[in-house]
Write a protein that holds these residues in place. Structure first.
Motif, short mmCIF file in Angstrom:
data_model
loop_
_atom_site.label_atom_id
_atom_site.label_comp_id
_atom_site.label_asym_id
_atom_site.label_seq_id
_atom_site.Cartn_x
_atom_site.Cartn_y
_atom_site.Cartn_z
N GLU A 21 -6.34 -13.75 11.82
CA GLU A 21 -5.36 -13.59 10.74
C GLU A 21 -4.21 -12.69 11.20
O GLU A 21 -3.03 -13.01 11.00
CB GLU A 21 -6.05 -13.00 9.51
CG GLU A 21 -5.25 -13.19 8.26
CD GLU A 21 -6.03 -12.80 7.02
OE1 GLU A 21 -5.38 -12.38 6.05
OE2 GLU A 21 -7.27 -12.88 7.04
N HIS A 25 -0.39 -13.86 11.68
CA HIS A 25 0.57 -13.23 10.77
C HIS A 25 1.62 -12.41 11.50
O HIS A 25 2.66 -12.09 10.94
CB HIS A 25 -0.16 -12.33 9.76
CG HIS A 25 -0.52 -13.07 8.52
ND1 HIS A 25 -1.78 -13.58 8.30
CD2 HIS A 25 0.22 -13.42 7.45
CE1 HIS A 25 -1.80 -14.21 7.14
NE2 HIS A 25 -0.60 -14.13 6.60
N ARG A 27 4.68 -11.55 13.20
CA ARG A 27 5.98 -12.16 13.41
C ARG A 27 6.97 -11.05 13.74
O ARG A 27 6.72 -9.89 13.41
CB ARG A 27 6.45 -12.88 12.13
CG ARG A 27 5.56 -14.03 11.68
CD ARG A 27 5.52 -15.17 12.68
NE ARG A 27 6.83 -15.64 13.11
CZ ARG A 27 7.58 -16.53 12.42
NH1 ARG A 27 7.11 -17.08 11.31
NH2 ARG A 27 8.77 -16.89 12.87
N ALA A 124 0.24 -5.68 12.67
CA ALA A 124 0.15 -6.77 11.70
C ALA A 124 -1.10 -6.59 10.84
O ALA A 124 -1.07 -6.77 9.62
CB ALA A 124 0.14 -8.12 12.41
N GLU A 169 9.97 -11.46 4.65
CA GLU A 169 8.69 -12.16 4.76
C GLU A 169 8.83 -13.34 5.70
O GLU A 169 9.82 -14.06 5.63
CB GLU A 169 8.27 -12.70 3.39
CG GLU A 169 7.41 -11.73 2.63
CD GLU A 169 6.88 -12.33 1.34
OE1 GLU A 169 6.48 -13.52 1.36
OE2 GLU A 169 6.91 -11.62 0.33
N ALA A 172 2.91 -17.00 8.29
CA ALA A 172 1.98 -17.03 9.41
C ALA A 172 2.10 -18.40 10.05
O ALA A 172 2.37 -19.39 9.38
CB ALA A 172 0.56 -16.81 8.91
#
Ligand SMILES: Cc1cc2nc3c(=O)[nH]c(=O)nc-3n(C[C@H](O)[C@H](O)[C@H](O)COP(=O)(O)O)c2cc1C
Length: 191
Positions: A21, A25, A27, A124, A169, A172
């Motif tokens: 995860e 996620h 980035r 993250a 935002e 993912a």
């Protein structure tokens, strides 16, 4: 901007695994809130960095942590691709003289990159955003970071990681591309 066709949605079954995860996620975050990063979280990021593997376990890395707004503004002004408003930054530095073995010394870039990636993924997982700003091997960027952080000649800044709470935002994703995968021999597809 990642082309839409390169964004592969993450199958739900991956999302029960906190490691995957965090990887999916992670980035590059280029807009941050003003909230400071808690010192305990910065300490955890550095612990994650120093859990990385390195050639012959020589650990040829050092880190400069910056939270001083004046110093951060110097990076923003002087690194052309590094004008980001994060409240903290970590310079990932290579110190090849820490590698006692001459063969291991050749691998300082890989060793420090792995430490840096650990920071990105750990951040993250902690709900923090990061972006890696490339420094080495661009001589002018190396010079700027050396000057701002007061690095001696034998220490090379590999990259600067901005750290903070995200004010943007991003989804993912994986950028999985079957064409980049070869099975048994180069050029051979699985089926
Ligand atoms: C070696 C390296 C240098 C990079 N340099 C910069 C940079 O100078 N400025 C920046 O905004 N992003 C930089 N990035 C971030 C990349 O642009 C980013 O990882 C890429 O576009 C993929 O997006 P993602 O991180 O959201 O997956 C760099 C990444 C790497 C690995």
């Amino acid at each position: 901007m990642v082309p839409k066709e390169n964004i592969v949605p993450i199958p739900q079954f991956h999302m029960n695994n906190p490691t995957l995860e965090a990887i999916f996620h992670r980035r590059s975050i280029r807009k941050y809130t003003d909230d400071p990063v808690e010192p305990e979280k910065l300490a955890l990021l550095l612990k994650a960095a120093m859990a990385a593997p390195s050639a012959m376990n020589c650990k040829p890395w050092e880190f400069v942590v910056i939270t001083d707004p004046e110093e951060l503004s110097q990076f923003r002004k002087r690194l052309i691709f590094g004008n980001r408003n994060a409240p903290a930054a970590i310079v990932v530095c290579g110190n090849p003289s820490l590698s006692i073995n001459p063969a291991a010394r050749l691998f300082w870039v890989q060793d420090c990159s792995l430490a840096g990636e650990n920071i990105l993924i750990a951040a993250a997982g902690l709900g923090l955003g990061t972006v890696w700003i490339g420094v080495h091997p661009v001589a002018s960027f190396v010079r700027v970071v050396r000057e701002i952080s007061g690095l001696p000649r034998h220490i090379t800044p590999l990259g600067l990681i901005y750290v903070g709470y995200p004010a943007e935002e991003k989804p993912a994703r994986t950028q999985y591309d079957e064409k980049r995968v070869h099975w048994q021999k180069y050029g051979k597809r699985k089926h």
